[in-house]
Design a protein around this motif. Structure first.
Motif, PDB file in Angstrom:
ATOM      1  N   LEU A 162       0.857  -1.179   0.000  1.00  0.00           N
ATOM      2  CA  LEU A 162       0.000   0.000   0.000  1.00  0.00           C
ATOM      3  C   LEU A 162       0.897   1.233   0.000  1.00  0.00           C
ATOM      4  N   ASP A 163       0.807   2.044  -1.035  1.00  0.00           N
ATOM      5  CA  ASP A 163       1.689   3.203  -1.199  1.00  0.00           C
ATOM      6  C   ASP A 163       1.154   4.362  -0.361  1.00  0.00           C
ATOM      7  N   TYR A 164       1.223   4.181   0.964  1.00  0.00           N
ATOM      8  CA  TYR A 164       0.716   5.154   1.919  1.00  0.00           C
ATOM      9  C   TYR A 164       1.557   6.440   1.851  1.00  0.00           C
ATOM     10  N   PRO A 165       0.935   7.640   1.992  1.00  0.00           N
ATOM     11  CA  PRO A 165      -0.470   7.896   2.344  1.00  0.00           C
ATOM     12  C   PRO A 165      -1.427   7.948   1.146  1.00  0.00           C
ATOM     13  N   ASP A 166      -0.894   7.825  -0.068  1.00  0.00           N
ATOM     14  CA  ASP A 166      -1.780   7.839  -1.235  1.00  0.00           C
ATOM     15  C   ASP A 166      -2.690   6.620  -1.238  1.00  0.00           C
ATOM     16  N   GLY A 167      -2.146   5.482  -0.904  1.00  0.00           N
ATOM     17  CA  GLY A 167      -2.951   4.269  -0.793  1.00  0.00           C
ATOM     18  C   GLY A 167      -3.291   3.994   0.660  1.00  0.00           C
ATOM     19  N   THR A 168      -4.526   3.600   0.936  1.00  0.00           N
ATOM     20  CA  THR A 168      -4.950   3.355   2.314  1.00  0.00           C
ATOM     21  C   THR A 168      -5.529   1.952   2.452  1.00  0.00           C
ATOM     22  N   LEU A 169      -5.433   1.431   3.663  1.00  0.00           N
ATOM     23  CA  LEU A 169      -5.909   0.071   3.912  1.00  0.00           C
ATOM     24  C   LEU A 169      -7.430  -0.016   3.843  1.00  0.00           C
ATOM     25  N   GLY A 170      -8.125   0.990   4.361  1.00  0.00           N
ATOM     26  CA  GLY A 170      -9.585   0.956   4.287  1.00  0.00           C
ATOM     27  C   GLY A 170     -10.072   0.889   2.854  1.00  0.00           C
ATOM     28  N   ASP A 171      -9.485   1.716   1.979  1.00  0.00           N
ATOM     29  CA  ASP A 171      -9.840   1.664   0.561  1.00  0.00           C
ATOM     30  C   ASP A 171      -9.500   0.304  -0.034  1.00  0.00           C
ATOM     31  N   TYR A 172      -8.353  -0.228   0.365  1.00  0.00           N
ATOM     32  CA  TYR A 172      -7.919  -1.499  -0.204  1.00  0.00           C
ATOM     33  C   TYR A 172      -8.865  -2.639   0.180  1.00  0.00           C
ATOM     34  N   MET A 173      -9.290  -2.672   1.432  1.00  0.00           N
ATOM     35  CA  MET A 173     -10.220  -3.721   1.861  1.00  0.00           C
ATOM     36  C   MET A 173     -11.544  -3.619   1.102  1.00  0.00           C
ATOM     37  N   ALA A 174     -12.017  -2.391   0.878  1.00  0.00           N
ATOM     38  CA  ALA A 174     -13.243  -2.204   0.100  1.00  0.00           C
ATOM     39  C   ALA A 174     -13.048  -2.673  -1.340  1.00  0.00           C
ATOM     40  N   SER A 175     -11.855  -2.440  -1.889  1.00  0.00           N
ATOM     41  CA  SER A 175     -11.576  -2.894  -3.257  1.00  0.00           C
ATOM     42  C   SER A 175     -11.549  -4.409  -3.330  1.00  0.00           C
ATOM     43  N   LEU A 176     -11.005  -5.058  -2.314  1.00  0.00           N
ATOM     44  CA  LEU A 176     -11.031  -6.526  -2.291  1.00  0.00           C
ATOM     45  C   LEU A 176     -12.467  -7.043  -2.282  1.00  0.00           C
ATOM     46  N   ASP A 177     -13.347  -6.368  -1.539  1.00  0.00           N
ATOM     47  CA  ASP A 177     -14.761  -6.755  -1.544  1.00  0.00           C
ATOM     48  C   ASP A 177     -15.340  -6.642  -2.955  1.00  0.00           C
ATOM     49  N   ARG A 178     -15.008  -5.551  -3.621  1.00  0.00           N
ATOM     50  CA  ARG A 178     -15.518  -5.330  -4.989  1.00  0.00           C
ATOM     51  C   ARG A 178     -15.036  -6.420  -5.929  1.00  0.00           C
ATOM     52  N   LEU A 179     -13.780  -6.814  -5.807  1.00  0.00           N
ATOM     53  CA  LEU A 179     -13.239  -7.845  -6.683  1.00  0.00           C
ATOM     54  C   LEU A 179     -13.793  -9.222  -6.345  1.00  0.00           C
ATOM     55  N   GLU A 180     -13.939  -9.511  -5.066  1.00  0.00           N
ATOM     56  CA  GLU A 180     -14.480 -10.815  -4.675  1.00  0.00           C
ATOM     57  C   GLU A 180     -15.868 -11.032  -5.265  1.00  0.00           C
ATOM     58  N   ALA A 181     -16.634  -9.958  -5.379  1.00  0.00           N
ATOM     59  CA  ALA A 181     -17.997 -10.050  -5.894  1.00  0.00           C
ATOM     60  C   ALA A 181     -18.038 -10.498  -7.356  1.00  0.00           C
ATOM     61  N   LEU A 182     -16.910 -10.460  -8.050  1.00  0.00           N
ATOM     62  CA  LEU A 182     -16.870 -10.881  -9.452  1.00  0.00           C
ATOM     63  C   LEU A 182     -16.767 -12.393  -9.606  1.00  0.00           C
ATOM     64  N   GLY A 183     -16.657 -13.110  -8.486  1.00  0.00           N
ATOM     65  CA  GLY A 183     -16.667 -14.565  -8.546  1.00  0.00           C
ATOM     66  C   GLY A 183     -15.357 -15.161  -9.028  1.00  0.00           C
ATOM     67  N   PRO A 184     -15.412 -16.359  -9.622  1.00  0.00           N
ATOM     68  CA  PRO A 184     -14.190 -17.096  -9.974  1.00  0.00           C
ATOM     69  C   PRO A 184     -13.558 -16.642 -11.288  1.00  0.00           C
ATOM     70  N   ALA A 185     -13.496 -15.331 -11.492  1.00  0.00           N
ATOM     71  CA  ALA A 185     -12.870 -14.805 -12.709  1.00  0.00           C
ATOM     72  C   ALA A 185     -11.371 -15.100 -12.707  1.00  0.00           C
ATOM     73  N   THR A 186     -10.786 -15.230 -13.885  1.00  0.00           N
ATOM     74  CA  THR A 186      -9.341 -15.403 -14.021  1.00  0.00           C
ATOM     75  C   THR A 186      -8.641 -14.106 -13.632  1.00  0.00           C
ATOM     76  N   VAL A 187      -7.546 -14.222 -12.877  1.00  0.00           N
ATOM     77  CA  VAL A 187      -6.767 -13.063 -12.441  1.00  0.00           C
ATOM     78  C   VAL A 187      -5.610 -12.853 -13.412  1.00  0.00           C
ATOM     79  N   LEU A 188      -5.573 -11.679 -14.029  1.00  0.00           N
ATOM     80  CA  LEU A 188      -4.499 -11.296 -14.939  1.00  0.00           C
ATOM     81  C   LEU A 188      -3.722 -10.155 -14.281  1.00  0.00           C
TER      82      LEU A 188
END
Length: 273
Positions: A162-188
């Motif tokens: 996390l490139d703090y302070p530009d990147g934050t953990l709270g934002d990152y955890m929310a982004s993981l939630d967003r990605l998880e919602a896409l299901g078993p998609a291939t990760v590139l």
């Protein structure tokens, strides 16, 4: 990969290929995966993350087919340094979330936007955390479950800084939630090998972050609640190589900010965590 004889185009999914940039290192792993996207039979391609300004690499990207559009996942130089030059070579506009990384008339990317290019539908997903401008690109038609170009938000090996302070953990955890919602998609990913099941990887990443938070809480109990990031990094990341020590301190700083109530665009960490 980039071989002794020069760049080599490799298949990464049904609708994507990539050329590995010659920029290996502690943070870039084997190098930057510069992806080329197109529908079968289509004459033009979309390039994602041109990588460093390396003429051999950029000419290889430009020479695969007519480049219609250039996209970047975030601002770091191992993704963007070659983008202006690739625009010069191809005439294709460059689009990024940050206006300063757009070239040739390209306009900033917007979350939820659907890009139609190279015969494909490309969905833009805002996924801040690694950096504030990080985005991913969802290809819903790429295989049975689709695929997602994750930039540095999810890597093919290891975990993301996390490139703090530009990147934050709270934002990152929310982004993981967003990605998880896409299901078993291939990760590139932009670095490292292709992975199956984005939802499983996102869960693993969240578990890793929660384990690190627990370690940092324990370190603060020993060192004092006002301990500095360097002190906590000495306790929690004592075994890291010197080449990634700075990255470890940035991640600790992001986690300390999260625990102290400033880790998600000002949002406090969940109660009791």
């Amino acid at each position: 990969m980039t071989s002794v004889s020069g760049p080599r185009l490799q298949r990464s999914s049904g609708l994507t290929q990539f050329i590995l940039a010659p920029n290996p290192g502690p943070m870039s792993l084997d190098g930057t995966n510069s992806y080329l996207l197109r529908a079968p039979g289509h004459s033009s391609v979309v390039v994602v993350d041109p990588g460093p300004r390396d003429e051999t690499h950029l000419n290889a990207l430009a020479g695969t087919a007519a480049v219609e559009l250039i996209l970047v996942t975030h601002r770091h130089a191992d993704h963007t340094a070659g983008s202006a030059r690739l625009h010069e070579l191809t005439g294709a506009p460059v689009r990024a979330a940050e206006p300063g990384h757009c070239h040739g008339g390209g306009v900033p990317l917007v979350h939820g936007e659907v890009i139609q290019a190279a015969g494909l539908e490309i969905v833009v997903l805002a996924t801040p955390g690694h950096t504030s401008d990080s985005v991913c690109f969802h290809l819903p038609a790429d295989g049975d479950h689709g695929s997602v170009l994750t930039g540095d938000t999810v890597l093919g090996r290891g975990t993301t800084v996390l490139d703090y302070p530009d990147g934050t953990l709270g934002d990152y955890m929310a982004s993981l939630d967003r990605l998880e919602a896409l299901g078993p998609a291939t990760v590139l990913p932009a670095h490292g090998p292709v992975l199956p099941s984005l939802e499983a990887i996102a869960r693993d990443y969240r578990t890793h972050r929660e384990e690190r938070l627990a370690q940092i809480r324990a370190a603060l109990d020993r060192l004092g609640q006002d301990a500095a990031a360097g002190e906590v990094a000495d306790a929690v990341y004592s075994d890291v190589e010197p080449s990634v020590r700075r990255a470890a301190e940035l991640s600790v700083a992001a986690q300390l900010s999260y625990l102290r109530g400033g880790g998600s665009a000002g949002q406090a960490a969940p109660a009791g965590r």
